[in-house]
Design a protein around this motif. Structure first.
Motif, PDB file in Angstrom:
ATOM      1  N   LYS A 143      -8.376  -3.703   0.296  1.00  0.00           N
ATOM      2  CA  LYS A 143      -7.485  -4.824  -0.026  1.00  0.00           C
ATOM      3  C   LYS A 143      -7.052  -4.808  -1.491  1.00  0.00           C
ATOM      4  O   LYS A 143      -5.916  -5.165  -1.816  1.00  0.00           O
ATOM      5  N   TYR A 172      -3.088  -4.489  -2.452  1.00  0.00           N
ATOM      6  CA  TYR A 172      -2.390  -5.507  -3.251  1.00  0.00           C
ATOM      7  C   TYR A 172      -1.827  -4.892  -4.528  1.00  0.00           C
ATOM      8  O   TYR A 172      -0.695  -5.184  -4.924  1.00  0.00           O
ATOM      9  N   ILE A 197      -5.819  -6.707   6.299  1.00  0.00           N
ATOM     10  CA  ILE A 197      -6.697  -5.580   6.662  1.00  0.00           C
ATOM     11  C   ILE A 197      -7.724  -6.022   7.696  1.00  0.00           C
ATOM     12  O   ILE A 197      -8.045  -5.274   8.627  1.00  0.00           O
ATOM     13  N   GLU A 253      -4.586 -10.853  -3.635  1.00  0.00           N
ATOM     14  CA  GLU A 253      -5.495  -9.891  -3.007  1.00  0.00           C
ATOM     15  C   GLU A 253      -6.073 -10.443  -1.709  1.00  0.00           C
ATOM     16  O   GLU A 253      -6.323  -9.701  -0.756  1.00  0.00           O
ATOM     17  N   ALA A 309      -3.778  -9.706   1.189  1.00  0.00           N
ATOM     18  CA  ALA A 309      -3.901  -8.307   1.581  1.00  0.00           C
ATOM     19  C   ALA A 309      -5.188  -8.082   2.372  1.00  0.00           C
ATOM     20  O   ALA A 309      -5.206  -7.348   3.374  1.00  0.00           O
ATOM     21  N   GLY A 310      -6.275  -8.717   1.932  1.00  0.00           N
ATOM     22  CA  GLY A 310      -7.551  -8.590   2.631  1.00  0.00           C
ATOM     23  C   GLY A 310      -7.514  -9.185   4.025  1.00  0.00           C
ATOM     24  O   GLY A 310      -8.090  -8.628   4.975  1.00  0.00           O
ATOM     25  N   ALA A 365       0.673  -1.872   4.940  1.00  0.00           N
ATOM     26  CA  ALA A 365      -0.740  -1.924   5.340  1.00  0.00           C
ATOM     27  C   ALA A 365      -1.064  -0.832   6.351  1.00  0.00           C
ATOM     28  O   ALA A 365      -2.111  -0.170   6.256  1.00  0.00           O
ATOM     29  N   TYR A 381       2.673  -9.089  -1.292  1.00  0.00           N
ATOM     30  CA  TYR A 381       1.586 -10.022  -0.974  1.00  0.00           C
ATOM     31  C   TYR A 381       1.391 -11.005  -2.121  1.00  0.00           C
ATOM     32  O   TYR A 381       1.509 -10.649  -3.292  1.00  0.00           O
TER      33      TYR A 381
END
Length: 461
Positions: free
Chosen positions: A362, A366, A383, A376, A379-380, A352, A373
């Motif tokens: 994101k 991903y 972020i 998604e 991952a978001g 990241a 991860y």
């Protein structure tokens, strides 16, 4: 150039810098021809061995066929021998029956079909031929070519595996990173062997060189008579990074340690000399912090920003007030986080941190790191954490994209310019026009940190 204030940068970092590169070209790189020959022989043997393991594993319908309706040239000796035996038997029978032996009576036409005497069919099979289902054609099963994307995709579809696609345009791909993911997921030996053959073949062609039939070597890192390899160094990349051709000495293999190690053995210091390898620690991360005017980001990049982010992800005790610590105490805390939560640091926080330097969202984070991860959304969420920790970095990226969109260019600290044409785009959604990132947004976000680093290297040289 003068109007844009770039003339001084051009003079110093192109014209005056060129003699530095010319000296590098003249000096060359010491490469052992003997070690290179050993590497080339080893690679050839390994590729041949792996290909021998690969071919029987690939179904015939994937390999494809080449079909003949008449006898191929290399079958002619077998057919002639068969015909001679048939003529002899006809002749012997005519003589035994007391009949006249004529040319017409002993003429034999052998069409493409299974032969009467099986040893000749065996001889044809040894040449690699098989008879078609109609028994009136010959075919050869073509070897599977792991370097062919089309054949590899055909194999994946035959096995009903998901065919990987590229993030930027959704086009199917057999890139090594995606194939590695598929290999891990399926444990398929064909994918494993195909990846290895590709890597070893590339090493042979790009680095060790290809041995031609006339005994000469084509390509690779071939040294001259004095044992030095000399390439041409160029200013090609728009980021200010240097490039090279004939061969490209700016890149060496890294992903496969066994191959990388064997190649590095070919670069041998001459007697009385030593090879020295230097690396700028967290160079691009620190230049990103500098561009964003974020002293905390620069400090963490120098110490261990990945462990800092991992500490926030696992809510490590003391992480909330970590920036108030002395450098020594902060370094000790980050070291403890790295020791206890190495997987979180290396496989979640690190991708990241590297990604935000290129304004990675994101969805792409991903897509690029699906093994790290769960989805998604995870991952978001990461972020969002980075935005909360380093708001100056994200504001800088928004501001620099706005400038690149408005002016069509960015100028770095050393007087170099890069032009951009698709930083933002507009699209109508639900009856309203909305702005989003264009194809050049990532390039614009990364340009100043990366080009400032590369031009700083030019200044040092």
């Amino acid at each position: 150039l003068a109007r844009l204030g770039l003339w001084e940068g051009y003079e110093r970092y192109v014209r005056q810098f060129r003699p530095v590169l010319a000296a590098m070209e003249r000096r060359g790189i010491p490469v052992s021809k003997g070690k290179l020959e050993e590497l080339r022989g080893w690679l050839t043997t390994e590729v041949r061995r792996m290909d021998g393991e690969l071919q029987p594993l690939v179904p015939g319908e994937v390999k494809g066929r080449k079909v003949w309706k008449t006898w191929p040239g290399d079958c002619k000796p077998v057919v002639v021998a068969y015909k001679e035996q048939v003529v002899k038997e006809i002749t012997d029978r005519l003589v035994a029956e007391g009949k006249k032996v004529t040319k017409k009576a002993t003429t034999a036409v052998v069409k493409v079909r299974p032969l009467e005497y099986d040893r000749y069919n065996v001889a044809l099979r040894e040449l690699g031929y098989q008879f078609g289902e109609d028994k009136m054609t010959l075919f050869k099963e073509l070897p599977f070519n792991p370097a062919s994307s089309q054949q590899l995709i055909a194999y994946l579809r035959h096995k009903k595996y998901p065919v990987p696609t590229r993030f930027r345009d959704g086009v199917v791909t057999t890139g090594d990173k995606e194939m590695e993911r598929l290999e891990v997921k399926t444990k398929d030996p064909v994918i494993k062997l195909a990846r290895s053959i590709r890597a070893y073949s590339k090493m042979g062609n790009a680095y060790a060189g290809k041995l031609l039939e006339d005994g000469t070597i084509e390509g690779g890192w071939q040294p001259g008579p004095d044992g030095r390899l000399r390439a041409t160094i160029t200013f090609g990349p728009a980021t200010g990074q240097l490039a090279a051709r004939n061969p490209n000495v700016m890149t060496t293999p890294k992903r496969r340690r066994d191959l990388a190690g064997k190649f590095r053995e070919c670069i041998v210091a001459e007697p009385g000399h030593q090879l020295v390898e230097l690396d700028m620690r967290a160079f691009h991360a620190r230049t990103l912090g500098l561009a964003a005017k974020d002293a905390a980001y620069m400090k963490l990049a120098d110490l261990d920003i990945h462990s800092f982010v991992a500490g926030h992800m696992v809510r490590f005790p003391g992480i909330e007030t970590a920036l108030q610590l002395s450098d020594a105490d902060l370094k000790a805390l980050l070291g403890e986080i790295k020791k206890r939560h190495k997987d979180v640091r290396d496989f979640k926080a690190k991708p990241a941190i590297l990604g935000i330097g290129f304004k990675m969202g994101k969805r792409r984070l991903y897509f690029e790191c699906r093994e790290s991860y769960a989805n998604e959304a995870e991952a978001g969420k990461l972020i969002d954490l980075l935005k909360a920790l380093f708001p100056k970095v994200f504001k800088f990226q928004d501001d620099v994209c706005a400038e690149a969109d408005r002016t069509g260019r960015l100028i770095n600290s050393w007087g170099a310019v890069r032009w951009f044409y698709d930083v933002t785009k507009w699209a109508q959604r639900d009856g309203r026009w909305q702005q989003s990132s264009g194809k050049d947004a990532e390039k614009a976000s990364a340009y100043l940190p990366s080009s400032n680093a590369h031009f700083m290297l030019r200044e040092k040289l």
